[in-house]
Design a protein around this motif. Structure first.
Motif, short mmCIF file in Angstrom:
data_model
loop_
_atom_site.label_atom_id
_atom_site.label_comp_id
_atom_site.label_asym_id
_atom_site.label_seq_id
_atom_site.Cartn_x
_atom_site.Cartn_y
_atom_site.Cartn_z
N LYS A 10 0.80 -1.21 0.00
CA LYS A 10 0.00 0.00 0.00
C LYS A 10 0.85 1.28 0.00
O LYS A 10 0.59 2.20 -0.77
N ASN A 11 1.87 1.34 0.83
CA ASN A 11 2.65 2.57 0.98
C ASN A 11 4.05 2.53 0.39
O ASN A 11 4.68 3.56 0.25
N LYS A 12 4.54 1.34 0.09
CA LYS A 12 5.91 1.19 -0.44
C LYS A 12 5.99 -0.05 -1.31
O LYS A 12 5.12 -0.91 -1.25
N HIS A 13 7.04 -0.12 -2.12
CA HIS A 13 7.26 -1.28 -2.97
C HIS A 13 8.73 -1.67 -2.86
O HIS A 13 9.60 -0.81 -2.85
N ARG A 30 13.85 -0.05 -1.86
CA ARG A 30 12.46 0.27 -1.55
C ARG A 30 12.12 1.61 -2.17
O ARG A 30 12.91 2.54 -2.12
N ILE A 31 10.92 1.69 -2.75
CA ILE A 31 10.44 2.95 -3.28
C ILE A 31 9.07 3.26 -2.67
O ILE A 31 8.34 2.35 -2.29
N SER A 32 8.76 4.54 -2.59
CA SER A 32 7.46 4.92 -2.04
C SER A 32 6.39 4.74 -3.11
O SER A 32 6.69 4.60 -4.30
N ASN A 33 5.17 4.75 -2.70
CA ASN A 33 4.05 4.55 -3.60
C ASN A 33 3.62 5.90 -4.18
O ASN A 33 2.69 6.53 -3.72
N SER A 34 4.34 6.35 -5.22
CA SER A 34 3.97 7.60 -5.89
C SER A 34 4.30 7.49 -7.37
O SER A 34 5.24 6.82 -7.76
N HIS A 35 3.53 8.16 -8.19
CA HIS A 35 3.76 8.13 -9.63
C HIS A 35 5.10 8.75 -9.99
O HIS A 35 5.78 8.30 -10.91
N CYS A 36 5.50 9.78 -9.28
CA CYS A 36 6.77 10.44 -9.55
C CYS A 36 7.93 9.48 -9.39
O CYS A 36 8.79 9.38 -10.24
N VAL A 37 7.96 8.74 -8.31
CA VAL A 37 9.04 7.78 -8.06
C VAL A 37 9.00 6.65 -9.08
O VAL A 37 10.02 6.28 -9.65
N LEU A 38 7.82 6.09 -9.33
CA LEU A 38 7.71 4.98 -10.28
C LEU A 38 8.13 5.41 -11.68
O LEU A 38 8.73 4.63 -12.41
#
Length: 50
Positions: A10-13, A30-38
């Motif tokens: 939900k909050n991280k990948h 680990r990356i956060s759950n945001s379109h910018c990071v993805l």
């Protein structure tokens, strides 16, 4: 072939990149759950790994 494994939450990948022989090309990260990071994964990891 390059394989990107992503464990989605939900909050991280959690992400790891391996080749077709099973060799690890990056340490898991680990990356956060945001379109910018993805959207930036390909540019961040396109340079030589390890």
């Amino acid at each position: 072939m390059i394989i990107v494994g992503i464990d989605i939450a939900k909050n991280k990948h959690d992400v790891i990149i391996i080749d077709s022989n099973g060799n690890t090309l990056t340490k898991s990260f680990r990356i956060s759950n945001s379109h910018c990071v993805l959207g930036n994964i390909s540019t961040t990891k396109s340079r030589p790994l390890i």
